[in-house]
Write a protein that holds these residues in place. Structure first.
Motif, short mmCIF file in Angstrom:
data_model
loop_
_atom_site.label_atom_id
_atom_site.label_comp_id
_atom_site.label_asym_id
_atom_site.label_seq_id
_atom_site.Cartn_x
_atom_site.Cartn_y
_atom_site.Cartn_z
N CYS A 102 0.87 -1.17 0.00
CA CYS A 102 0.00 0.00 0.00
C CYS A 102 0.91 1.22 0.00
O CYS A 102 1.77 1.35 0.87
N PRO A 103 0.78 2.13 -0.97
CA PRO A 103 1.70 3.27 -1.05
C PRO A 103 1.74 4.14 0.21
O PRO A 103 2.77 4.69 0.55
N LYS A 104 0.61 4.25 0.89
CA LYS A 104 0.58 5.09 2.08
C LYS A 104 1.31 4.44 3.26
O LYS A 104 2.02 5.10 4.01
N SER A 105 1.13 3.15 3.45
CA SER A 105 1.73 2.49 4.62
C SER A 105 3.18 2.08 4.39
O SER A 105 3.95 1.97 5.33
N ARG A 106 3.57 1.83 3.13
CA ARG A 106 4.93 1.40 2.78
C ARG A 106 5.36 0.20 3.62
O ARG A 106 6.43 0.19 4.20
N GLN A 107 4.54 -0.83 3.67
CA GLN A 107 4.86 -2.02 4.43
C GLN A 107 4.61 -3.27 3.61
O GLN A 107 3.77 -3.30 2.74
N ASP A 117 8.56 -2.45 7.35
CA ASP A 117 8.60 -1.20 6.60
C ASP A 117 9.53 -1.30 5.40
O ASP A 117 10.53 -2.02 5.43
N ARG A 120 11.75 4.32 1.81
CA ARG A 120 11.02 5.31 1.01
C ARG A 120 11.56 5.42 -0.41
O ARG A 120 10.81 5.54 -1.37
N SER A 127 7.99 -2.58 -5.38
CA SER A 127 6.66 -2.98 -5.84
C SER A 127 6.74 -3.59 -7.25
O SER A 127 6.02 -4.54 -7.56
#
Length: 139
Positions: A102-107, A117, A120, A127
């Protein structure tokens, strides 16, 4: 008390998903551990966590091994098509990754429930590599 009211907790099955072209059990690594040598199948490693000059190896049978090697040494040793460095402190086994990033959570979500994690700077590259792995898996 009735046994059905309080069911016993069953361990979560940690099952990998490898492409059909991958031969399981082909590679093992020797780890010096507590004055002896332990041989671990590469397929059983969920992820590796680096702590300076030491690395923790986490296996699917919920064991943790502390080895006096850096993550960089393990990165050279392990198969690059199966293991991916997602952070300066983590290498994950792609066979145990459960969900897309998920781009927002980066996990990354692993089969054992662990969330790790992602760096960044490398989110897009990681991905892309995960997508390629899943294409191999389902084709």
């Amino acid at each position: 008390m009735d046994a059905t009211l309080f069911p016993t907790a069953q361990p979560i099955a940690v099952v990998p998903q490898f492409p059909s072209s991958y031969t399981r059990g082909a590679q093992r690594i020797a780890l010096p551990y507590l004055n002896r040598t332990v041989f671990i199948s590469v397929d059983d490693i969920l992820y590796l966590q680096g702590e300076g000059n030491y690395t923790f190896l986490y296996t699917r049978d919920r064991k943790r091994y502390l080895v006096s090697k850096t993550l960089k040494e393990f990165e050279k040793l392990l198969d690059a098509t199966l293991f991916l460095r997602i952070h300066k402190s983590y290498i994950v086994n792609l066979g145990y990754v459960q969900q897309r990033i998920c781009p927002k959570s980066r996990q990354v979500h692993l089969a054992n429930g662990r969330e790790i994690d992602i760096s960044r700077r490398r989110v897009k590259d990681i991905s892309r590599q995960l997508s390629q792995y899943w294409q191999q898996l389902y084709n």
